[in-house]
Design a protein around this motif. Structure first.
Motif, mmCIF file in Angstrom:
data_model
loop_
_atom_site.group_PDB
_atom_site.id
_atom_site.type_symbol
_atom_site.label_atom_id
_atom_site.label_comp_id
_atom_site.label_asym_id
_atom_site.label_seq_id
_atom_site.Cartn_x
_atom_site.Cartn_y
_atom_site.Cartn_z
ATOM 1 N N LYS A 1 41.149 130.107 117.524
ATOM 2 C CA LYS A 1 41.332 129.981 116.086
ATOM 3 C C LYS A 1 42.080 128.690 115.846
ATOM 4 N N GLY A 2 41.657 127.947 114.845
ATOM 5 C CA GLY A 2 42.279 126.666 114.547
ATOM 6 C C GLY A 2 43.726 126.806 114.123
ATOM 7 N N LYS A 3 44.580 125.923 114.639
ATOM 8 C CA LYS A 3 45.980 125.918 114.258
ATOM 9 C C LYS A 3 46.165 125.045 113.023
ATOM 10 N N THR A 4 47.125 125.436 112.187
ATOM 11 C CA THR A 4 47.485 124.593 111.052
ATOM 12 C C THR A 4 48.496 123.560 111.528
ATOM 13 N N HIS A 5 48.775 122.614 110.676
ATOM 14 C CA HIS A 5 49.751 121.573 111.021
ATOM 15 C C HIS A 5 51.128 122.193 111.253
ATOM 16 N N ARG A 6 51.443 123.231 110.503
ATOM 17 C CA ARG A 6 52.726 123.925 110.654
ATOM 18 C C ARG A 6 52.840 124.564 112.037
ATOM 19 N N ASP A 7 51.758 125.204 112.497
ATOM 20 C CA ASP A 7 51.761 125.829 113.816
ATOM 21 C C ASP A 7 51.950 124.794 114.917
ATOM 22 N N GLN A 8 51.315 123.643 114.771
ATOM 23 C CA GLN A 8 51.444 122.586 115.774
ATOM 24 C C GLN A 8 52.882 122.082 115.838
ATOM 25 N N ARG A 9 53.516 121.927 114.682
ATOM 26 C CA ARG A 9 54.914 121.473 114.662
ATOM 27 C C ARG A 9 55.828 122.524 115.282
ATOM 28 N N TYR A 10 55.558 123.803 115.020
ATOM 29 C CA TYR A 10 56.374 124.881 115.580
ATOM 30 C C TYR A 10 56.256 124.893 117.107
ATOM 31 N N ASP A 11 55.047 124.723 117.623
ATOM 32 C CA ASP A 11 54.854 124.686 119.077
ATOM 33 C C ASP A 11 55.585 123.509 119.707
ATOM 34 N N LEU A 12 55.527 122.355 119.059
ATOM 35 C CA LEU A 12 56.220 121.173 119.563
ATOM 36 C C LEU A 12 57.726 121.395 119.584
ATOM 37 N N LYS A 13 58.267 122.006 118.532
ATOM 38 C CA LYS A 13 59.700 122.292 118.457
ATOM 39 C C LYS A 13 60.118 123.279 119.557
ATOM 40 N N ALA A 14 59.322 124.311 119.788
ATOM 41 C CA ALA A 14 59.635 125.289 120.827
ATOM 42 C C ALA A 14 59.611 124.643 122.209
ATOM 43 N N ARG A 15 58.660 123.733 122.443
ATOM 44 C CA ARG A 15 58.580 123.043 123.728
ATOM 45 C C ARG A 15 59.796 122.154 123.961
ATOM 46 N N VAL A 16 60.253 121.448 122.911
ATOM 47 C CA VAL A 16 61.420 120.577 123.018
ATOM 48 C C VAL A 16 62.674 121.409 123.299
ATOM 49 N N GLU A 17 62.821 122.538 122.600
ATOM 50 C CA GLU A 17 63.977 123.405 122.827
ATOM 51 C C GLU A 17 63.983 123.961 124.249
ATOM 52 N N MET A 18 62.821 124.351 124.762
ATOM 53 C CA MET A 18 62.725 124.880 126.128
ATOM 54 C C MET A 18 63.089 123.798 127.145
ATOM 55 N N ARG A 19 62.629 122.577 126.927
ATOM 56 C CA ARG A 19 62.938 121.479 127.837
ATOM 57 C C ARG A 19 64.438 121.196 127.845
ATOM 58 N N GLU A 20 65.078 121.194 126.664
ATOM 59 C CA GLU A 20 66.522 120.957 126.588
ATOM 60 C C GLU A 20 67.304 122.068 127.271
ATOM 61 N N ALA A 21 66.856 123.317 127.132
ATOM 62 C CA ALA A 21 67.528 124.436 127.794
ATOM 63 C C ALA A 21 67.415 124.318 129.311
ATOM 64 N N GLN A 22 66.251 123.912 129.804
ATOM 65 C CA GLN A 22 66.076 123.749 131.246
ATOM 66 C C GLN A 22 66.949 122.616 131.783
ATOM 67 N N ARG A 23 67.076 121.542 131.017
ATOM 68 C CA ARG A 23 67.948 120.441 131.441
ATOM 69 C C ARG A 23 69.398 120.894 131.508
ATOM 70 N N GLU A 24 69.820 121.692 130.540
ATOM 71 C CA GLU A 24 71.202 122.182 130.517
ATOM 72 C C GLU A 24 71.471 123.106 131.700
ATOM 73 N N VAL A 25 70.525 123.982 132.019
ATOM 74 C CA VAL A 25 70.677 124.878 133.166
ATOM 75 C C VAL A 25 70.736 124.066 134.458
ATOM 76 N N ALA A 26 69.891 123.055 134.584
ATOM 77 C CA ALA A 26 69.911 122.207 135.773
ATOM 78 C C ALA A 26 71.217 121.450 135.883
#
Length: 152
Positions: A122-147
């Motif tokens: 199903k096609g994503k809206t622009h809002r969904d794409q931004r939400y996915d990008l934000k979640a990916r950035v937050e996950m990357r920052e959390a992994q860096r902090e744990v490391a």
């Protein structure tokens, strides 16, 4: 050596993939040789059911240079996908719903044959794409902090 031939990186960004299917492709000899040479692009590929058959559109397989004019293939011709009839019928029903489409995800080798991973999405809206990008950035920052904490 990886068995992946080509991947569609835009598919997971633009579509929410609900289900994936593995299907074969009906190819000519020169197309297989071009695929072995890596001259294939599935970035804009999609599938559609027509007359009880599944066809792939937008797949660009460049012509093989050393073939004669008689044996040459068209680079963007529709190619038949090989699926069971019940799978084709099921996909035809699912794609008739609003917003669902069949997108080519990955082209790869399996037991010496070319296979295509097809995704029902199903096609994503622009809002969904931004939400996915934000979640990916937050996950990357959390992994860096744990490391950083584990290095101490």
């Amino acid at each position: 050596m990886s068995s992946d031939i080509s991947t569609n990186k835009k598919a997971r960004r633009d579509y929410e993939i609900l289900d994936t299917y593995e299907c074969g492709m009906e190819l000519k000899g020169t197309e297989v040789k071009s695929i072995r040479a890596g001259k294939v692009n599935i970035a804009d590929s999609f599938a559609r059911v027509e007359n009880g058959q599944m066809l792939l559109y937008g797949c660009d397989i460049q012509p093989w240079e050393t073939a004669g004019e008689f044996f040459q293939h068209q680079s963007r011709r529709p190619r038949r996908l090989l699926l069971h009839k019940r799978e084709i019928f099921k996909l035809e029903q699912q794609t008739s719903q609003k917003g669902c489409s069949l997108v080519a995800l990955k082209l790869y080798w399996k037991n010496g044959k070319v296979k295509l991973a097809l995704g029902l999405g199903k096609g994503k809206t622009h809002r969904d794409q931004r939400y996915d990008l934000k979640a990916r950035v937050e996950m990357r920052e959390a992994q860096r902090e744990v490391a950083r904490i584990n290095r101490r």
